[in-house]
Scaffold this motif. Structure first.
Motif, PDB file in Angstrom:
ATOM      1  N   ASP A  23      69.168  -7.721 -30.221  1.00 55.29           N
ATOM      2  CA  ASP A  23      70.052  -6.615 -29.835  1.00 55.29           C
ATOM      3  C   ASP A  23      69.727  -6.096 -28.438  1.00 55.29           C
ATOM      4  OD1 ASP A  23      71.311  -6.760 -32.280  1.00 55.29           O
ATOM      5  OD2 ASP A  23      70.170  -5.119 -33.180  1.00 55.29           O
ATOM      6  N   LEU A  24      68.440  -6.104 -28.075  1.00 53.92           N
ATOM      7  CA  LEU A  24      68.048  -5.596 -26.760  1.00 53.92           C
ATOM      8  C   LEU A  24      68.558  -6.470 -25.623  1.00 53.92           C
ATOM      9  CD1 LEU A  24      64.387  -4.245 -27.121  1.00 53.92           C
ATOM     10  CD2 LEU A  24      66.522  -2.967 -26.942  1.00 53.92           C
ATOM     11  N   ALA A  25      68.857  -7.719 -25.916  1.00 51.83           N
ATOM     12  CA  ALA A  25      69.421  -8.582 -24.884  1.00 51.83           C
ATOM     13  C   ALA A  25      70.735  -8.014 -24.359  1.00 51.83           C
ATOM     14  CB  ALA A  25      69.627  -9.988 -25.435  1.00 51.83           C
ATOM     15  N   HIS A  26      71.414  -7.230 -25.201  1.00 53.08           N
ATOM     16  CA  HIS A  26      72.709  -6.659 -24.816  1.00 53.08           C
ATOM     17  C   HIS A  26      72.617  -5.152 -24.540  1.00 53.08           C
ATOM     18  CE1 HIS A  26      74.257 -10.485 -26.242  1.00 53.08           C
ATOM     19  NE2 HIS A  26      73.666 -10.274 -27.410  1.00 53.08           N
ATOM     20  N   ALA A  27      71.426  -4.592 -24.608  1.00 53.06           N
ATOM     21  CA  ALA A  27      71.258  -3.146 -24.425  1.00 53.06           C
ATOM     22  C   ALA A  27      71.190  -2.791 -22.942  1.00 53.06           C
ATOM     23  CB  ALA A  27      69.985  -2.676 -25.129  1.00 53.06           C
ATOM     24  N   SER A  28      71.477  -1.529 -22.657  1.00 55.14           N
ATOM     25  CA  SER A  28      71.517  -1.059 -21.270  1.00 55.14           C
ATOM     26  C   SER A  28      70.119  -0.647 -20.804  1.00 55.14           C
ATOM     27  CB  SER A  28      72.493   0.112 -21.155  1.00 55.14           C
ATOM     28  OG  SER A  28      72.221   1.103 -22.144  1.00 55.14           O
ATOM     29  N   GLY A  61      69.076 -11.413 -18.335  1.00 54.09           N
ATOM     30  CA  GLY A  61      68.832 -10.675 -17.103  1.00 54.09           C
ATOM     31  C   GLY A  61      67.799  -9.575 -17.194  1.00 54.09           C
ATOM     32  N   LYS A  62      67.028  -9.554 -18.284  1.00 54.50           N
ATOM     33  CA  LYS A  62      66.005  -8.523 -18.445  1.00 54.50           C
ATOM     34  C   LYS A  62      64.682  -8.958 -17.815  1.00 54.50           C
ATOM     35  CE  LYS A  62      69.017  -6.508 -21.135  1.00 54.50           C
ATOM     36  NZ  LYS A  62      69.898  -5.437 -20.586  1.00 54.50           N
ATOM     37  N   GLN A  63      63.946  -7.982 -17.281  1.00 55.17           N
ATOM     38  CA  GLN A  63      62.564  -8.226 -16.896  1.00 55.17           C
ATOM     39  C   GLN A  63      61.723  -8.160 -18.166  1.00 55.17           C
ATOM     40  OE1 GLN A  63      61.394  -5.512 -13.620  1.00 55.17           O
ATOM     41  NE2 GLN A  63      63.575  -5.008 -13.492  1.00 55.17           N
ATOM     42  N   VAL A  64      60.756  -9.062 -18.301  1.00 52.14           N
ATOM     43  CA  VAL A  64      59.971  -9.147 -19.530  1.00 52.14           C
ATOM     44  C   VAL A  64      58.481  -9.131 -19.192  1.00 52.14           C
ATOM     45  CG1 VAL A  64      59.443 -10.534 -21.578  1.00 52.14           C
ATOM     46  CG2 VAL A  64      61.786 -10.419 -20.719  1.00 52.14           C
ATOM     47  N   ALA A  65      57.707  -8.430 -20.010  1.00 46.65           N
ATOM     48  CA  ALA A  65      56.248  -8.426 -19.905  1.00 46.65           C
ATOM     49  C   ALA A  65      55.654  -8.531 -21.298  1.00 46.65           C
ATOM     50  CB  ALA A  65      55.759  -7.154 -19.212  1.00 46.65           C
TER      51      ALA A  65
END
Length: 306
Positions: A23-28, A61-65
């Motif tokens: 779901d977070l892949a599509h979250a703002s 398009g998210k930055q990931v850590a």
């Protein structure tokens, strides 16, 4: 101002965990920190899903850590920490011992469990390769402003805890296991029954804190609705939202609207109370006399607080 999703502090079934990050892949939100922060015994239940979650989030398009554990005590935990850098994404340290396991000259992030209380500590971390620091949630706005200015001069981004139950302590003992009459080694993962932590009451039934395995959390949920403008003027780069089991995509959307000026001060609070009238909110560490305070509509004007 960006939005960061911090590491999940709780123990959820693997399917729920994967669905949450799907779901977070599509979250703002702009940036997401994955991995196990609290208890290494939880990790095997979803560890094999982390690479797929990283791929999906990066493609969105998210930055990931990846987070380190908050308390590294065992040999296998040291190995887990050393292996973090092998996945090819930024590592967020939440225990200073993790620095020893990062390759030399590797850039890293710093989580809110590292005590960055002054400019000297911030400068030392920057000299070691820190590029982003989430400040401890107990700092007042005056200290946040000083540290954000110092960080800007060093090319370091600063985050502030934006929403969620506050991490207060990590222990060598498991509170959930003790509550159920079990040893830590035979906890049987009792914390899974409380996907947002278990409320702890005083002897006369008043809310006090929350337990989450070996972790102590605040009873209230920190909420920066009334401090957004203060934090923006202080030079804060991002707000950090801590995962919760229900309604998190909506929470992210509300904070995005608040940061973008589509919601005014207080509108976010009203939306949250409409969704869950019984949830206690707090923002006292930033602008009050104690962390559990809630300023609400009585929040001091921005100019007066400078």
């Amino acid at each position: 101002m960006e939005l960061t999703v911090g590491p999940n502090q709780f123990f959820w079934p693997a399917e729920n965990w994967m669905s949450f990050y799907g779901d977070l892949a599509h979250a703002s939100v702009d940036r997401i920190v994955l991995g196990e922060l609290v208890c290494s015994k939880r990790l095997p239940f979803y560890q094999d899903r982390i690479p797929d979650a990283i791929t999906r989030l990066v493609e969105a398009g998210k930055q990931v850590a990846l987070t380190s554990l908050a308390l590294v005590t065992l040999k296998r935990e040291r190995k887990l920490t050393a292996d973090l850098a092998d996945l090819g994404v930024t590592v967020e340290i939440n225990d200073l011992t993790a620095l020893a396991h990062l390759p030399q000259n590797t850039a890293f992030d710093v989580g809110p469990l590292i005590n960055v209380y002054n400019e000297g500590t911030l400068a030392w971390l920057a000299s070691r390769g820190a590029r982003r620091i989430c400040l401890p949630p107990e700092l007042p706005i005056a200290s946040v402003r000083v540290l954000a200015q110092a960080a800007a001069s060093l090319g370091v981004a600063v985050e502030v805890w934006g929403h969620g139950r506050l991490p207060l302590a990590i222990s060598g003992r498991c509170y959930h296991a003790r509550l159920h009459g079990r040893s830590k080694d035979n906890c049987q993962f009792a914390c899974e029954n409380d996907p947002d932590g278990l409320d702890v009451l005083t002897g006369d039934g008043q809310p006090f804190t929350a337990m989450n395995g070996v972790q102590t959390l605040s009873d209230s949920y920190a909420c920066t609705d009334h401090q957004v403008e203060l934090l923006q003027s202080a030079g804060v780069s991002a707000l950090r939202l801590s995962p919760q089991s229900q309604g998190f995509p909506r929470l992210c959307a509300l904070y995005r609207q608040r940061l973008d000026g589509q919601l005014g001060r207080g509108d976010l609070e009203h939306a949250l109370r409409a969704d869950d009238p019984g949830k206690r909110l707090s923002d006292g560490f930033l602008t009050g006399e104690s962390g559990a305070e809630w300023s609400g509509s009585a929040c001091a004007p921005i100019e007066a607080a400078r």
